[in-house]
Design a protein around this motif. Structure first.
Motif, PDB file in Angstrom:
ATOM      1  N   VAL A 385       0.857  -1.182   0.000  1.00 44.50           N
ATOM      2  CA  VAL A 385       0.000   0.000   0.000  1.00 44.50           C
ATOM      3  C   VAL A 385       0.896   1.235   0.000  1.00 44.50           C
ATOM      4  O   VAL A 385       1.728   1.416   0.901  1.00 44.50           O
ATOM      5  CB  VAL A 385      -0.941   0.005   1.216  1.00 44.50           C
ATOM      6  CG1 VAL A 385      -1.726   1.317   1.271  1.00 44.50           C
ATOM      7  CG2 VAL A 385      -1.890  -1.181   1.155  1.00 44.50           C
ATOM      8  N   LYS A 388      -3.216   6.042   1.404  1.00 37.32           N
ATOM      9  CA  LYS A 388      -4.643   5.778   1.560  1.00 37.32           C
ATOM     10  C   LYS A 388      -5.323   6.960   2.233  1.00 37.32           C
ATOM     11  O   LYS A 388      -4.671   7.836   2.804  1.00 37.32           O
ATOM     12  CB  LYS A 388      -4.878   4.519   2.378  1.00 37.32           C
ATOM     13  CG  LYS A 388      -4.361   4.614   3.816  1.00 37.32           C
ATOM     14  CD  LYS A 388      -4.683   3.358   4.615  1.00 37.32           C
ATOM     15  CE  LYS A 388      -4.182   3.501   6.055  1.00 37.32           C
ATOM     16  NZ  LYS A 388      -4.577   2.349   6.898  1.00 37.32           N
ATOM     17  N   ILE A 395      -2.203   1.234  -4.395  1.00 35.21           N
ATOM     18  CA  ILE A 395      -1.237   0.140  -4.253  1.00 35.21           C
ATOM     19  C   ILE A 395      -0.164   0.266  -5.324  1.00 35.21           C
ATOM     20  O   ILE A 395      -0.392   0.859  -6.396  1.00 35.21           O
ATOM     21  CB  ILE A 395      -1.922  -1.235  -4.381  1.00 35.21           C
ATOM     22  CG1 ILE A 395      -2.654  -1.341  -5.730  1.00 35.21           C
ATOM     23  CG2 ILE A 395      -2.880  -1.485  -3.235  1.00 35.21           C
ATOM     24  CD1 ILE A 395      -3.228  -2.735  -5.996  1.00 35.21           C
TER      25      ILE A 395
END
Length: 684
Positions: A385, A388, A395
Motif C-alpha cells: 500500500v 490511503k 497500491i
C-alpha cells in the motif's frame, strides 16, 4: 375419624356416583359395569324407555358419548368393600379416558325435501377433511338417529303427515369424534294434498372443458322447471356433488383415464330425472424434456483458464454453464472461457440447455485439468500500500516481464485493468478492511492466480482505540447479527471489519466462528491452491486463520433448480436422486430430500398412498396423499389441527414431488423463486 378425614375418604365415591348418575363423565358406564360384579350394585339408568336401536347422547369433554340403557351400573352407594371397588373403578377410568380429538368440518349445502306424506329426503356435500369417515343423521323431533351413512343423501322415513320435523346432520371422523352438526327443518306433505310424481326436465348443453391430466370442468344449462331444486352430479355412477350452479370442476383424477359424468335433476317434491351423461378422458401426464447440446468439447486449456464450446439444439437460445456443479453464468453464444482457475487442477464443466420457461436439461459434462506452472515468476512482486485515505487506497507493485497487464479485484469483485505498476482504488467506505488481489495477464490472455493484500481505509474515529473494549464488542456483535439475518456480502464485510478490530480473546473467537459459518452463503467460497476453504484476517500485523467448521442441527438453506439434480444445502454442493420439475405450471420439489433435512420422519403407506411426516421435536405431523389436493397439519403438542388445499403431490420415477407451498407449511421456511436465475431458494 374427624370430619376432614371423613370428607377426604368419601370424595372418590361421590365423584364416581356423579359420573355414573349423570352420564357427564369421562368414560362410558357400560365399561364400569363390565369390570364390577353386577349382583352387588343397583342400576339407576334403567327404565329410560329408549328404542333398542337408538341411544341418548351425553356430552363429555367436547364430544358425544353414548350411554346405553338397561345395563346394571353401580352407584357405589353400598358399603361392600369400598377400597376394592375404588381400585377397580380407577383402573377402568384410566383405560376409558376420552381423548380430545378434533371433529371434521360440517357438511355444506344441506337441503330437506318432503317427498311423500311420511318421507323427507336429506342431501348435503361432505367435507374434504382427510380424517372424515361418515355421516350421522339425527331426527331431533323423535330423538332417534341413523349412523354410518357414507353417501351424500338419506331418505328419512316413518314420519307423520303434515308434521314439521327438525333434523341435525353431523360429520364423524375415524376415531368416532362428532361435529356439533348442521340443523334443518322440513314439513311432511298432507294426506289431503296432491302428490307430485313428475320428474323435472334434464340439463342441456353438457360439455367438458379445461381437460387436464388430473382435472376437468363440466358446464351445463339447468331446465326451467318452477319447482326445480338442484342438480346432482355423478362421476362413474358415484354421487359427488349437489348444486344449483351451472358448472363443476373435478380434481384429483388420474392421467389418461376414461370417466363418465352424469347429471340428474331433482325437484322440490323429491322427483329425480333419468340423467344426461358424457364421456371424458383425462390427458396424459406430460414432462418437459429439454434437449441437450451437441458437439460439446474442451477447445482450449492453459494455466488459469479453460474454454469450452457447443452447438445449441433447435428451439434453445440459452445454455446455463456450471463449474464443479456451481452455476457460473447463462450464455446465448456457442463457446465460453472459464477464467481465474488454479494451475494444475482438475475441473468439471456442465452445459445445460435452458428453455424460456426456465426448464433445464440434465446437462452435458466435460472435464479438464489446467496446465501446471513451475514457479510464481508470472506474479507481481513487492505488492504494498503506497497511500490511503478514508475513501481510497493506492497500491504499487512490480510487474514481471511476462505480464502484459494486471487485473485488480477488491473483495473478489473485479475493479479494473491497467498496464501501470500502481493503481488507485476509489469509492471505498471509511474504516473498512478490504482484500485486494492483483492478477497478471500475458499477451495470450492467460491469467495468474494472483497476489493478495489486505488494508483498511482511514476512519473518523468509529473504530479508534479511544473507544472502550466493551463498546466495540457490542458494535461488532450487532453488525454480526445484521449479517446473519441479511446474508448480504456488504453486511458480512462490515461485521468482519468490526470484529478484526477487537482484542484477542474468547469473545472475538466466538464472533469469528459465527462469521465463518455464514461466509459461503454471504459472499461465496474462496479456494486456496490446495482446495481448502479458509478466511484470513490481518490485525496490527498478525494473521489468524479459522476453518469453516460450523455445524447446525438441521439445514437452514437450500438452492434448487428445476430439471437439475445438483443442489446446494447450506452452501455445500450435493446431488439429488430426483430433480425438481415444473408440471402444468406448478413447481414441484422432492419431498423426502428436504423434509428429512429439517427434522421430519417420513413414512409412506403404499396401500393408501398417504405420506405421513412427523417431527418429534415439536410434535408436528403433516399428512398428504398422492393425487389428493388436501394437506392436513396436526400440532399434537397443543391439540390443534387444520387443513388446506394444495396442488396434488405426484410420483415421478418413484419419488414424491410436492408443490413449493408444502415446504413452508412443514417448516416455516421462506420459499422464493428467482425468475432471472430460475433457482429456488428455501431459507430459515
Amino acid at each position: 375419624m374427624n370430619k376432614k378425614r371423613l370428607r377426604q375418604w368419601m370424595a372418590p365415591f361421590a365423584t364416581a356416583t356423579l359420573i355414573l348418575n349423570t352420564g357427564y363423565g369421562i368414560l362410558a358406564p357400560d365399561a364400569v359395569a363390565s369390570a364390577l360384579s353386577t349382583e352387588r350394585h343397583n342400576s339407576n339408568l334403567t327404565g329410560l324407555n329408549t328404542a333398542q336401536l337408538h341411544t341418548k347422547l351425553a356430552t363429555a369433554q367436547g364430544r358425544h358419548v353414548p350411554v346405553t340403557s338397561g345395563t346394571k351400573v353401580t352407584t357405589l352407594t353400598k358399603s361392600y368393600g369400598q377400597n376394592t371397588y375404588l381400585n377397580q373403578m380407577l383402573k377402568v377410568m384410566s383405560s376409558q379416558m376420552v381423548t380430545a380429538n378434533i371433529a371434521p368440518a360440517e357438511v355444506s349445502n344441506l337441503t330437506a325435501v318432503p317427498t311423500e306424506t311420511t318421507k323427507v329426503n336429506l342431501s348435503w356435500n361432505n367435507p374434504s377433511d382427510i380424517n372424515f369417515d361418515h355421516i350421522k343423521v339425527v331426527n331431533v323431533t323423535n330423538a332417534v338417529y341413523v349412523d354410518n351413512i357414507r353417501s351424500n343423501s338419506y331418505m328419512m322415513s316413518g314420519l307423520q303427515p303434515n308434521t314439521t320435523y327438525t333434523f341435525r346432520v353431523k360429520t364423524v371422523n375415524k376415531s368416532g369424534d362428532e361435529s356439533l352438526g348442521t340443523t334443518i327443518q322440513a314439513k311432511t306433505a298432507s294426506v289431503d294434498g296432491p302428490v307430485d310424481k313428475t320428474p323435472p326436465g334434464e340439463v342441456s348443453g353438457l360439455t367438458a372443458t379445461n381437460v387436464g391430466y388430473n382435472a376437468f370442468t363440466v358446464n351445463y344449462i339447468l331446465p326451467k322447471d318452477a319447482d326445480l331444486s338442484q342438480a346432482i352430479i355423478y362421476l362413474n355412477g358415484k354421487e359427488v356433488q349437489r348444486t344449483t350452479g351451472t358448472s363443476y370442476t373435478f380434481s384429483g383424477l388420474i392421467a389418461s383415464t376414461n370417466y363418465t359424468v352424469t347429471i340428474r335433476t331433482l325437484d322440490k317434491s323429491g322427483n329425480l330425472s333419468g340423467g344426461i351423461s358424457i364421456p371424458v378422458t383425462t390427458s396424459a401426464l406430460t414432462v418437459d424434456t429439454v434437449p441437450e447440446v451437441t458437439g460439446a468439447s474442451v477447445t482450449s486449456v492453459n494455466n488459469y483458464s479453460v474454454t469450452v464450446s457447443w452447438t445449441r439444439p433447435s428451439g434453445i437460445s440459452t445454455v446455463s454453464l456450471y463449474k464443479d456443479g456451481q452455476l457460473v453464468t447463462d450464455s446465448t453464444g456457442s463457446s465460453y472461457t472459464f477464467n481465474n482457475l488454479s494451475s494444475g487442477q482438475a475441473y468439471s464443466f456442465t452445459i445445460r440447455s435452458k428453455r424460456s420457461t426456465g426448464a433445464l436439461s440434465s446437462g452435458v459434462r466435460l472435464t479438464a485439468t489446467t496446465d501446471s506452472t513451475s514457479s510464481n515468476s508470472s506474479e507481481v512482486s513487492n505488492l504494498e500500500v503506497d497511500s490511503k485515505s478514508d475513501t481510497w487506497i493506492k497500491i504499487t507493485y512490480d510487474m514481471p516481464s511476462k505480464a502484459d497487464k494486471v487485473k485488480i479485484y477488491v473483495d473478489g469483485d473485479y475493479e479494473g485493468t491497467t498496464s501501470s505498476e500502481s493503481y488507485k482504488i476509489t469509492d471505498l467506505r471509511e474504516g473498512r478492511w478490504y482484500e485486494i488481489k492483483v492478477v497478471t495477464v500475458n499477451s495470450n490472455g492467460r491469467e495468474s492466480s494472483g497476489v493478495k493484500i489486505s488494508e483498511r481505509t482511514d476512519s473518523d474515529g468509529y473504530y479508534s482505540s479511544s473507544s472502550s473494549s466493551s463498546s466495540n464488542y457490542e458494535k461488532a456483535r450487532d453488525l454480526m447479527r445484521i449479517a446473519e439475518n441479511s446474508l448480504n456480502a456488504s453486511d458480512w464485510r462490515s461485521a468482519r471489519d468490526a470484529i478484526s478490530d477487537l482484542p484477542s480473546g474468547t469473545r472475538k473467537s466466538d464472533l469469528l466462528d459465527r462469521l465463518e459459518a455464514i461466509r459461503n452463503r454471504a459472499i461465496g467460497t474462496s479456494s486456496s491452491s490446495s482446495g481448502t476453504s479458509s478466511t484470513t484476517t490481518t490485525t496490527s500485523g498478525t494473521t489468524s486463520s479459522y476453518p469453516n467448521n460450523a455445524v447446525s442441527s438441521y439445514s437452514t438453506s437450500f438452492t434448487l433448480t428445476p430439471g437439475a439434480k445438483s443442489a446446494y444445502v447450506d452452501g455445500r454442493a450435493t446431488t439429488m436422486a430426483q430433480a425438481p420439475r415444473i408440471i402444468n405450471g406448478a413447481t414441484m420439489v422432492p419431498l423426502r430430500f428436504i423434509s428429512e433435512r429439517i427434522g421430519y420422519e417420513v413414512n409412506y403407506e403404499k396401500a393408501t398412498k398417504k405420506i405421513i411426516l412427523t417431527r418429534p421435536t415439536d410434535g408436528k405431523q403433516v399428512v398428504l396423499q398422492v393425487k389428493n389436493s388436501t394437506l392436513a397439519v396436526y400440532e399434537l403438542n397443543n391439540s390443534r389441527s387444520y387443513s388446506t388445499n394444495i396442488t396434488a403431490p405426484v410420483i415421478v420415477n418413484g419419488y414424491t414431488l410436492v408443490p413449493l407451498r408444502v415446504i413452508s407449511e412443514l417448516s416455516g421456511y421462506q420459499v422464493n423463486y428467482n425468475t432471472a436465475s430460475k433457482q429456488i431458494t428455501i431459507t430459515k
